[in-house]
Design a protein around this motif. Structure first.
Motif, PDB file in Angstrom:
ATOM      1  N   GLY A  86       0.850  -1.192   0.000  1.00  0.00           N
ATOM      2  CA  GLY A  86       0.000   0.000   0.000  1.00  0.00           C
ATOM      3  C   GLY A  86       0.878   1.231   0.000  1.00  0.00           C
ATOM      4  N   LEU A  87       0.410   2.267  -0.658  1.00  0.00           N
ATOM      5  CA  LEU A  87       1.162   3.528  -0.707  1.00  0.00           C
ATOM      6  C   LEU A  87       0.203   4.669  -0.402  1.00  0.00           C
ATOM      7  CD1 LEU A  87       2.967   2.810  -4.082  1.00  0.00           C
ATOM      8  CD2 LEU A  87       4.011   2.648  -1.833  1.00  0.00           C
ATOM      9  N   TYR A  88       0.763   5.780   0.058  1.00  0.00           N
ATOM     10  CA  TYR A  88      -0.088   6.944   0.309  1.00  0.00           C
ATOM     11  C   TYR A  88      -0.457   7.596  -1.029  1.00  0.00           C
ATOM     12  CZ  TYR A  88       1.437   6.807   5.209  1.00  0.00           C
ATOM     13  OH  TYR A  88       1.697   6.448   6.496  1.00  0.00           O
ATOM     14  N   PRO A  89      -1.715   7.610  -1.395  1.00  0.00           N
ATOM     15  CA  PRO A  89      -2.067   8.179  -2.704  1.00  0.00           C
ATOM     16  C   PRO A  89      -1.806   9.674  -2.807  1.00  0.00           C
ATOM     17  CG  PRO A  89      -4.038   7.608  -1.446  1.00  0.00           C
ATOM     18  CD  PRO A  89      -2.886   7.089  -0.683  1.00  0.00           C
ATOM     19  N   ASP A  90      -1.791  10.367  -1.650  1.00  0.00           N
ATOM     20  CA  ASP A  90      -1.621  11.828  -1.683  1.00  0.00           C
ATOM     21  C   ASP A  90      -0.164  12.264  -1.758  1.00  0.00           C
ATOM     22  OD1 ASP A  90      -4.370  12.304  -1.408  1.00  0.00           O
ATOM     23  OD2 ASP A  90      -4.248  11.900   0.729  1.00  0.00           O
ATOM     24  N   LEU A  91       0.755  11.308  -1.663  1.00  0.00           N
ATOM     25  CA  LEU A  91       2.181  11.671  -1.722  1.00  0.00           C
ATOM     26  C   LEU A  91       2.745  11.399  -3.112  1.00  0.00           C
ATOM     27  CD1 LEU A  91       3.880  10.362   1.558  1.00  0.00           C
ATOM     28  CD2 LEU A  91       2.969  12.610   1.080  1.00  0.00           C
ATOM     29  N   TYR A  99      10.365   9.864   2.966  1.00  0.00           N
ATOM     30  CA  TYR A  99       9.754   9.462   4.238  1.00  0.00           C
ATOM     31  C   TYR A  99      10.335   8.129   4.715  1.00  0.00           C
ATOM     32  CZ  TYR A  99       5.813   8.316   7.395  1.00  0.00           C
ATOM     33  OH  TYR A  99       5.029   7.992   8.472  1.00  0.00           O
ATOM     34  N   LEU A 103      12.656   7.100   8.012  1.00  0.00           N
ATOM     35  CA  LEU A 103      12.259   6.054   8.963  1.00  0.00           C
ATOM     36  C   LEU A 103      13.332   4.967   9.064  1.00  0.00           C
ATOM     37  CD1 LEU A 103       8.436   5.557   8.310  1.00  0.00           C
ATOM     38  CD2 LEU A 103       9.560   6.954  10.021  1.00  0.00           C
ATOM     39  N   LYS A 132       1.895  12.420  -8.053  1.00  0.00           N
ATOM     40  CA  LYS A 132       1.235  11.776  -6.911  1.00  0.00           C
ATOM     41  C   LYS A 132       0.963  10.317  -7.252  1.00  0.00           C
ATOM     42  CE  LYS A 132      -0.648  15.583  -4.429  1.00  0.00           C
ATOM     43  NZ  LYS A 132      -1.781  16.396  -4.113  1.00  0.00           N
TER      44      LYS A 132
ATOM     45  N   ILE B  10       7.649  11.247  10.726  1.00  0.00           N
ATOM     46  CA  ILE B  10       6.239  10.834  10.745  1.00  0.00           C
ATOM     47  C   ILE B  10       5.344  12.062  10.924  1.00  0.00           C
ATOM     48  CG2 ILE B  10       4.513   9.450  11.985  1.00  0.00           C
ATOM     49  CD1 ILE B  10       6.828   7.542  12.749  1.00  0.00           C
ATOM     50  N   THR B  13       5.064  14.128   7.701  1.00  0.00           N
ATOM     51  CA  THR B  13       4.188  13.486   6.718  1.00  0.00           C
ATOM     52  C   THR B  13       2.735  13.629   7.134  1.00  0.00           C
ATOM     53  OG1 THR B  13       5.967  11.926   6.326  1.00  0.00           O
ATOM     54  CG2 THR B  13       3.830  11.328   5.443  1.00  0.00           C
ATOM     55  N   ARG B  16       1.547  17.086   6.461  1.00  0.00           N
ATOM     56  CA  ARG B  16       1.266  17.228   5.032  1.00  0.00           C
ATOM     57  C   ARG B  16      -0.114  16.655   4.717  1.00  0.00           C
ATOM     58  NH1 ARG B  16       6.319  14.973   2.359  1.00  0.00           N
ATOM     59  NH2 ARG B  16       7.278  17.011   2.245  1.00  0.00           N
ATOM     60  N   PHE B  17      -0.387  15.481   5.293  1.00  0.00           N
ATOM     61  CA  PHE B  17      -1.696  14.856   5.072  1.00  0.00           C
ATOM     62  C   PHE B  17      -2.812  15.712   5.642  1.00  0.00           C
ATOM     63  CE2 PHE B  17       0.345  10.438   5.116  1.00  0.00           C
ATOM     64  CZ  PHE B  17       0.511  10.492   3.741  1.00  0.00           C
ATOM     65  N   ARG B  20      -3.624  17.943   3.029  1.00  0.00           N
ATOM     66  CA  ARG B  20      -4.080  17.333   1.777  1.00  0.00           C
ATOM     67  C   ARG B  20      -5.416  16.618   1.968  1.00  0.00           C
ATOM     68  NH1 ARG B  20       1.633  15.401  -0.953  1.00  0.00           N
ATOM     69  NH2 ARG B  20       2.529  17.473  -0.913  1.00  0.00           N
ATOM     70  N   ARG B  21      -5.647  16.085   3.168  1.00  0.00           N
ATOM     71  CA  ARG B  21      -6.926  15.401   3.408  1.00  0.00           C
ATOM     72  C   ARG B  21      -7.951  16.365   3.980  1.00  0.00           C
ATOM     73  NH1 ARG B  21      -4.100  10.406   6.403  1.00  0.00           N
ATOM     74  NH2 ARG B  21      -3.088   9.494   4.610  1.00  0.00           N
ATOM     75  N   ASP B 115      -3.480   4.609   7.666  1.00  0.00           N
ATOM     76  CA  ASP B 115      -2.276   3.837   7.312  1.00  0.00           C
ATOM     77  C   ASP B 115      -2.619   2.380   7.036  1.00  0.00           C
ATOM     78  OD1 ASP B 115      -0.650   5.975   7.511  1.00  0.00           O
ATOM     79  OD2 ASP B 115       0.366   5.376   9.353  1.00  0.00           O
ATOM     80  N   PHE B 118      -4.706   2.169   3.717  1.00  0.00           N
ATOM     81  CA  PHE B 118      -3.873   2.333   2.530  1.00  0.00           C
ATOM     82  C   PHE B 118      -2.879   1.182   2.387  1.00  0.00           C
ATOM     83  CE2 PHE B 118      -4.665   7.065   3.060  1.00  0.00           C
ATOM     84  CZ  PHE B 118      -5.581   7.115   2.025  1.00  0.00           C
ATOM     85  N   LYS B 138       2.623  10.575  14.947  1.00  0.00           N
ATOM     86  CA  LYS B 138       1.240  10.791  14.488  1.00  0.00           C
ATOM     87  C   LYS B 138       0.588  11.945  15.272  1.00  0.00           C
ATOM     88  CE  LYS B 138       0.388   7.807  11.277  1.00  0.00           C
ATOM     89  NZ  LYS B 138      -0.127   8.189   9.980  1.00  0.00           N
TER      90      LYS B 138
END
Lengths: 293, 314
Positions: A86-91, A99, A103, A132, B10, B13, B16-17, B20-21, B115, B118, B138
């Protein structure tokens, strides 16, 4: 070096995903083959420290993955491509790789950028890095997954069904890439596609119903099927139930079957040299017969 | 150092979300708008009256001096009186910030389930991050989003108030009123935003999909609101007493030149905010309130960590 000893994993009380698996995996590229539901992903996830085993011992690069310290030590040198990625669709692909790089503990900015650019180049996504990921095809997403696994120069690379969703050209490119990686680190390739293993692994195990059925080289597996693979031509009737049909080709005189097993004497049969896929199917056939008996 | 960098990665990111969300942004902006509108209603409705009062006529000068006040005291009196009204409106409108306790957990509860939905969760767990690092990142990222939006909303509101006051009364808010607003934002608003955001993120730990997390987020919001109002209830039983100790403490310690003058005119103490007779709240009780919040968040975080360890082998 990876050592697995008497490893079991049970989900609930009834589902036995792994039943006393013993395995030793050295350096280079190792193939883990088995049908869907054989326990491959469970084994991969335990090796990656994602799952706790029910019992048994697992040592990965000298670390016991059943304890917290060992698990973190393994993860710090691990590259992993999960089966269901799975990947973040918004990135964008670039943002996602940055990212993951952070990590993975890559703190040197220049080194991080260099590695990201290199992996993007390796998987052929340099031109799409700033798009994206919601706009990516299945194959492109898979390539992002491969790129993130390669980041941080892992000592252990675990790839679970890496070629699913890739076109033939991409599959060949990925196999070559993994083969190149295996010169630098241990690569474990888990797949149900025998061709992927035959083209790239010099060491493999076949697993079914949570048990290791075979452990050795591709040549050893092929040898097991020698003398048991035949080309059989009929006027249309299918071979008997005792034979496993590997392929069917319509020819001028009738139908030519490639079969595994022991054909009857009356049949018009020619012995042929087995492939790795034949060896795998012979092994599965024997496994089923043993279960029945 | 690597731990801090991972938490920040984290958080960045997630931040950013957040934009964006949009959910935390929208919720925080709405609450900010409600508070701002609530605060502005009172002073703006009475602006023409204050404008009239601020113009000195011979009759008004005579009346003013008959109480023994000098003309020089009139300008600060008007400024502080408008400031008092602003503070009064702020107090009423600030009740709305408690809505953040109700709605923020709904908006932030989707963070961790997203998370999982997705399918990124498994990938993140293959890196050497602990459950604590994941949770901290988070929460921090989500809080940064909420804080930025809240700061923009309150800053905008403050600027608009100043511009309106300057254009009509030719002076801005009094120092005491401005300070009160800033203190209230820091001592009461900030803890409410931290709690609402954190509880939401932690509730999300227990659910696999964003949809599944929304209703528990709402329940967590209701529990937060009820728990907050009950646990940090003030000694005063009137309307303002419905809020919390930090709010009460600030009201209790609010002073202005206008209030002093009015008290002297009235010949006694002035119960401007309706807290006369109620026992006082000291800084120690305020510290206890924050300590209780930190302890409750630590317990909830530990539970969430244990859950991650048990279910996801973090």
């Amino acid at each position: 070096m990876i050592t697995v000893s008497q490893l079991t994993k049970t989900y609930g009380r009834k589902v036995h995903a792994l039943r006393g698996v013993d395995l030793e995996i050295g350096t280079g590229m190792f193939g883990l083959v088995g049908p869907n539901g054989a326990g491959k992903t469970t084994l991969m996830r335990i090796l990656a420290g994602l799952l706790r085993p029910t019992s048994g011992k697992v040592s990965v690069l000298g670390n016991d993955v059943t304890n917290r310290r060992g698990k973190l030590a393994v993860k710090s040198v691990l590259g992993y491509l999960p089966q269901e990625l799975g990947l973040y669709p918004d990135l964008t692909a670039l943002e996602f790789l940055e990212y993951v790089a952070l990590l993975k503990g890559m703190t040197d900015k220049a080194e991080k950028e260099k590695q990201i650019n290199e992996t993007l180049e390796l998987v052929g996504l340099t031109g799409d890095a700033r798009r994206k990921m919601r706009t990516f095809s299945g194959g492109m997403k898979r390539r992002v997954g491969i790129a993130q696994a390669l980041l941080g120069k892992p000592q252990l690379l675990i790839v679970d069904e890496p070629t699913s969703g890739l076109d033939p050209e991409e599959r060949v490119r990925l196999r070559n890439l993994l083969a190149e990686m295996s010169a630098r680190c241990t690569v474990i390739l888990s797949t149900h596609i025998v061709e992927d293993v035959s083209q790239s692994c010099n060491d493999l195990a076949v697993i079914n119903l949570g048990q290791v059925l075979f452990r050795g080289s591709p040549g050893d597996l092929i040898a097991q099927a020698r003398g048991r693979v035949w080309n059989l031509v009929t006027t249309g009737e299918r071979p008997g139930a005792a034979l496993t049909v590997v392929s069917t080709v319509q020819i001028q005189d009738g139908v030519q079957y490639r079969v595994i097993g022991t054909p009857g004497e009356a049949s018009k049969v020619v012995s042929v040299e087995p492939s790795l896929e034949d060896g795998y199917i012979w092994l599965m056939q024997q496994s089923r017969l043993e279960q029945v008996s | 150092m690597k731990v801090v960098r991972r938490i920040l990665a984290i958080a960045c990111t997630e931040f950013r979300f957040g934009f964006r969300r949009g959910a935390p942004v929208v919720v925080t902006a709405l609450i900010g708008l409600l508070i701002s509108a609530g605060i502005l209603v009172g002073p703006l409705a009475n602006l023409s009256m204050w404008e009239a009062v601020s113009v000195m006529t011979p009759e008004r000068i005579q009346r003013w001096t008959s109480f023994g006040f000098t003309i020089e005291q009139h300008a600060p009196f008007i400024r502080d009186a408008v400031g008092d009204m602003f503070v009064g409106s702020t107090l009423l409108a600030w009740l709305l910030i408690l809505l953040a306790l109700l709605f923020l957990p709904i908006a932030t509860a989707v963070s961790i389930p997203a998370d999982r939905q997705f399918g990124v969760s498994e990938l993140l767990r293959t890196t050497a991050i602990s459950g604590f690092v994941y949770l901290a990142g988070k929460v921090l990222g989500m809080f940064a989003t909420v804080l930025l939006v809240a700061a923009i909303m309150l800053g905008l509101f403050f600027a608009v108030t100043e511009i309106i006051l300057f254009s009509i009364l030719h002076h801005g808010l009094s120092a005491s009123a401005s300070l009160f607003f800033i203190k209230l934002s820091l001592l009461d608003g900030l803890p409410i935003l931290i709690w609402g955001t954190t509880v939401g993120v932690l509730v999300g730990v227990f659910f696999r999909t964003r949809r599944a997390a929304i209703f528990p987020g709402f329940l967590a919001g209701v529990a937060s609101l009820v728990g907050w109002v009950y646990a940090f209830r003030t000694p005063s039983q009137d309307f303002f007493g419905m809020t919390d100790l930090a709010y009460y403490y600030l009201v209790q310690n609010y002073h202005s030149f206008a209030m002093d003058l009015e008290a002297r005119l009235g010949g006694g103490g002035l119960d401007y905010f309706g807290i006369a007779g109620a026992p006082g709240v000291g800084i120690g009780q305020l510290a206890l309130m924050y300590l209780a919040l930190v302890a409750a968040l630590a317990v909830l975080t530990s539970l969430a960590r244990l859950w991650l360890q048990w279910k996801e082998n973090y």
